[in-house]
Structure formats: C-alpha cells, structure tokens
Motif scaffolding. Sequence first.
Motif, PDB file in Angstrom:
ATOM      1  N   LEU A  83       0.840  -1.204   0.000  1.00  0.00           N
ATOM      2  CA  LEU A  83       0.000   0.000   0.000  1.00  0.00           C
ATOM      3  C   LEU A  83       0.872   1.249   0.000  1.00  0.00           C
ATOM      4  CD1 LEU A  83      -2.748  -0.991   2.613  1.00  0.00           C
ATOM      5  CD2 LEU A  83      -3.009  -0.903   0.121  1.00  0.00           C
ATOM      6  N   GLY A  84       1.949   1.226   0.779  1.00  0.00           N
ATOM      7  CA  GLY A  84       2.855   2.359   0.828  1.00  0.00           C
ATOM      8  C   GLY A  84       3.566   2.618  -0.481  1.00  0.00           C
ATOM      9  N   HIS A  85       3.718   1.569  -1.286  1.00  0.00           N
ATOM     10  CA  HIS A  85       4.317   1.713  -2.617  1.00  0.00           C
ATOM     11  C   HIS A  85       3.346   2.315  -3.622  1.00  0.00           C
ATOM     12  CE1 HIS A  85       7.534  -1.597  -1.829  1.00  0.00           C
ATOM     13  NE2 HIS A  85       7.942  -0.419  -1.426  1.00  0.00           N
ATOM     14  N   GLY A  86       2.096   2.478  -3.219  1.00  0.00           N
ATOM     15  CA  GLY A  86       1.112   3.099  -4.100  1.00  0.00           C
ATOM     16  C   GLY A  86       0.086   2.161  -4.687  1.00  0.00           C
ATOM     17  N   MET A  87       0.142   0.878  -4.336  1.00  0.00           N
ATOM     18  CA  MET A  87      -0.844  -0.070  -4.845  1.00  0.00           C
ATOM     19  C   MET A  87      -2.178   0.129  -4.128  1.00  0.00           C
ATOM     20  SD  MET A  87       1.514  -3.533  -5.088  1.00  0.00           S
ATOM     21  CE  MET A  87       0.188  -4.528  -5.807  1.00  0.00           C
ATOM     22  N   ALA A  88      -3.271  -0.118  -4.854  1.00  0.00           N
ATOM     23  CA  ALA A  88      -4.597  -0.095  -4.242  1.00  0.00           C
ATOM     24  C   ALA A  88      -4.841  -1.408  -3.502  1.00  0.00           C
ATOM     25  CB  ALA A  88      -5.668   0.113  -5.315  1.00  0.00           C
ATOM     26  N   VAL A  89      -5.809  -1.399  -2.594  1.00  0.00           N
ATOM     27  CA  VAL A  89      -6.112  -2.593  -1.807  1.00  0.00           C
ATOM     28  C   VAL A  89      -6.414  -3.780  -2.713  1.00  0.00           C
ATOM     29  CG1 VAL A  89      -7.750  -3.627  -0.187  1.00  0.00           C
ATOM     30  CG2 VAL A  89      -6.909  -1.302   0.207  1.00  0.00           C
ATOM     31  N   LYS A  90      -7.237  -3.569  -3.738  1.00  0.00           N
ATOM     32  CA  LYS A  90      -7.601  -4.663  -4.646  1.00  0.00           C
ATOM     33  C   LYS A  90      -6.383  -5.199  -5.393  1.00  0.00           C
ATOM     34  CE  LYS A  90     -12.047  -4.838  -3.853  1.00  0.00           C
ATOM     35  NZ  LYS A  90     -12.629  -6.034  -3.161  1.00  0.00           N
ATOM     36  N   GLU A  91      -5.459  -4.317  -5.731  1.00  0.00           N
ATOM     37  CA  GLU A  91      -4.247  -4.757  -6.415  1.00  0.00           C
ATOM     38  C   GLU A  91      -3.396  -5.635  -5.510  1.00  0.00           C
ATOM     39  OE1 GLU A  91      -2.899  -1.366  -9.527  1.00  0.00           O
ATOM     40  OE2 GLU A  91      -2.944  -0.707  -7.437  1.00  0.00           O
ATOM     41  N   VAL A  92      -3.277  -5.242  -4.238  1.00  0.00           N
ATOM     42  CA  VAL A  92      -2.485  -6.048  -3.305  1.00  0.00           C
ATOM     43  C   VAL A  92      -3.153  -7.397  -3.086  1.00  0.00           C
ATOM     44  CG1 VAL A  92      -1.423  -6.141  -1.028  1.00  0.00           C
ATOM     45  CG2 VAL A  92      -1.678  -3.938  -2.181  1.00  0.00           C
ATOM     46  N   GLU A  93      -4.464  -7.397  -2.937  1.00  0.00           N
ATOM     47  CA  GLU A  93      -5.185  -8.654  -2.736  1.00  0.00           C
ATOM     48  C   GLU A  93      -4.993  -9.597  -3.916  1.00  0.00           C
ATOM     49  OE1 GLU A  93      -8.910  -7.243   0.115  1.00  0.00           O
ATOM     50  OE2 GLU A  93      -9.136  -7.191  -2.061  1.00  0.00           O
ATOM     51  N   ALA A  94      -4.870  -9.039  -5.108  1.00  0.00           N
ATOM     52  CA  ALA A  94      -4.724  -9.869  -6.309  1.00  0.00           C
ATOM     53  C   ALA A  94      -3.378 -10.571  -6.375  1.00  0.00           C
ATOM     54  CB  ALA A  94      -4.929  -9.014  -7.561  1.00  0.00           C
ATOM     55  N   VAL A  95      -2.353  -9.993  -5.743  1.00  0.00           N
ATOM     56  CA  VAL A  95      -1.018 -10.582  -5.843  1.00  0.00           C
ATOM     57  C   VAL A  95      -0.617 -11.367  -4.596  1.00  0.00           C
ATOM     58  CG1 VAL A  95      -0.238  -8.821  -7.451  1.00  0.00           C
ATOM     59  CG2 VAL A  95       0.152  -8.496  -5.002  1.00  0.00           C
ATOM     60  N   THR A  96      -1.429 -11.321  -3.544  1.00  0.00           N
ATOM     61  CA  THR A  96      -1.123 -12.089  -2.334  1.00  0.00           C
ATOM     62  C   THR A  96      -2.062 -13.281  -2.236  1.00  0.00           C
ATOM     63  OG1 THR A  96      -2.583 -10.657  -1.032  1.00  0.00           O
ATOM     64  CG2 THR A  96      -0.242 -10.090  -1.084  1.00  0.00           C
TER      65      THR A  96
END
Length: 332
Positions: A262-275
């Motif tokens: 998130l601190g790198h600028g990713m949105a929540v949905k983007e982080v969820e997609a890669v984890t």
Amino acid sequence: MTTAAVFGTGSWGTAFSAVLADSGTSVRMWGRRPELVDQINAGSNEDYLPGIRLPEGIRATTDPAEAAEGADIVVLAVPSQTLRHNLERWAHHLPRDAAVVSLMKGVELGTTKRMSEVIAEVGGVESERIVVVSGPNLAGEIALKQPAASVVACTDHATAERVADACWSTYFRPYTLTDVVGCEIGGAVKNVVALAVGMAEGMGMGDNSKASLITRGLAETTRLGVALGGDPATFAGLAGVGDLVATCSSPLSRNRTFGVNLGHGMAVKEVEAVTKQTAEGVKSCDSILQLAREHDVYVPIIEQVAAVVHEGRTPQQVVESLLSRARKHELE
C-alpha cells in the motif's frame, strides 16, 4: 498420549500442529482440499510451508468427524471471518470435554465479537474450555524450529496448563495466563498496526517513524483492551508488545507486507490480487474500529488504516492526518 484435532491447514495451523507433534501429542488435521491433505499425509505442506518436513505423528483428513473423534484438544486455525460459518458445520463433532483452542487473531465483522465469543456462541463451548494462544509466533520461523515463546490463556488456569503441556517443546515455550480478553485484543489490533508500519516502510520512512507507530499503536491496543476488561500487564508481555514487535518488524508478516505494498502506491484490490494468504488486519480493521467506538476508545491509527482500506485514502493523507492532530500528554 494427548490427542489434538487441528482444523485448518494454513501456515500457522500446520506449524502449530508440528509443535504439538514435537511435544509428543498425536495430531489429526482437518483440511477442505484433498490434494493438500494428501501432501500433509506424505509429510509436507508445500502450499504454505514449502521445504519443511513435518514430524511424525501428524495425519490429515477431509472428514471433520474423523479429525475430532476422541480429541482431548481441538485447535481452530481458520481465517477469523470464516470461523462462524465453519463452526456451524463442525460444532456437533467437537468432544464435549475437549479444550477448544483459538489460534485466530481478529474481531468478527458485523458483531464485533472476539473469536472466543464466537466459539462460545456457535460451538456451545463453556468459557473454562476456551483457550487462546497468542504471541510473537511467525509460522515460518516456528516451522524451522527457531526458538519462540507464546501465551496460552484461559479463564480456567488448569485448562491453560493442560494445553501448555501439550505444546511445550524444545523450541516452543508456552506461558499461561487467565486474561483471554487481553490476549485476543493484543492479537487482533497488532495486525492493524502492522499495516500502518508497513505503509510507512513502503513510503520510505525510517526507524523513528516506524518505532513511533509501534509505540502509539501499543497505546491504542492497551486502551481498547483495558476498556474491554483486559489486564494492562498483558499488553507489556508476549501477547502484547511481543506479538506487536514481531508482526510490525518481520518481512514474514502478511500484514506488514500488505502495508508495504500500500505504501508503494498499490490499491487494496491490487495487493489482494497478488497475495495468496490472509492479511487479518485488512479483514478486521473495520470491526476493531467499530468495537472501539462502541466503547468510546480513541484509536486514531486504527481509524486511519480503516480509511485506507475502506475509503480509498492514501498513506500520505494518513500521515498528514496523524501528524496534524492536536498535541496531548503522552499518557492520556
């Protein structure tokens, strides 16, 4: 020999199963995926703990009745927001005299109930049989048999001692407590604070910033826990500051890693997609904030993390909001 049934085949459920087996406890695990159950029966869990050889004495099944039959200890190690649904299917299989252990660290959405409260309500389990295990317990390190300590909490001290005996190994040292509330609040809130610390890391902030968040996060955790009846001393121990430091500092922490993204600028949905694993703080931050508001507890860090997760605020806006608040006495 003590027999334990472990419901859940994720990283912590599997690592704790290994601890139990290494302590001389016979372990039967339940998992919903036949292919993962087959892996465990072959001696590994490559999906969650790759490269780790599981000890003898662990067997797995997809049949909850088979897993629970004759168990002295039942361990629940599923994502916190799925506990109610799962218990509705499993409760009638649980032996009526077994200790029921929660490895989960969250607050239920909608009800703001702690996991022990869900177990009591849905499972019909008396408080003196409900046990909470919490502390600086990163599953990957424990699976490698690196030394760790934890807290085993139950309102009935004899039950806590019984569970502690079953998981005391050469590398895992359990301490007992009767403060279930404090242990659960410490375990749930530290995930949200770790999201904030991860965001600071992702934004390139240094150790002063992260130490400040950890310390003020501990203050919020303690305020909320004490308001709910927890012992202030619990938050200075393994289930409080110990768990908080490990979760906020380690790259093995799912919540910290989620926050870094998130601190790198990713949105929540983007982080969820890669984890691929659950970051409990993302799921529970809203319910923890609701719980704090119900008890008139001031929790600005939790409030700002929930704003990032649910309202689309940016980490930079969160920092500005936290720093612009009115000054106050540190111990108020």
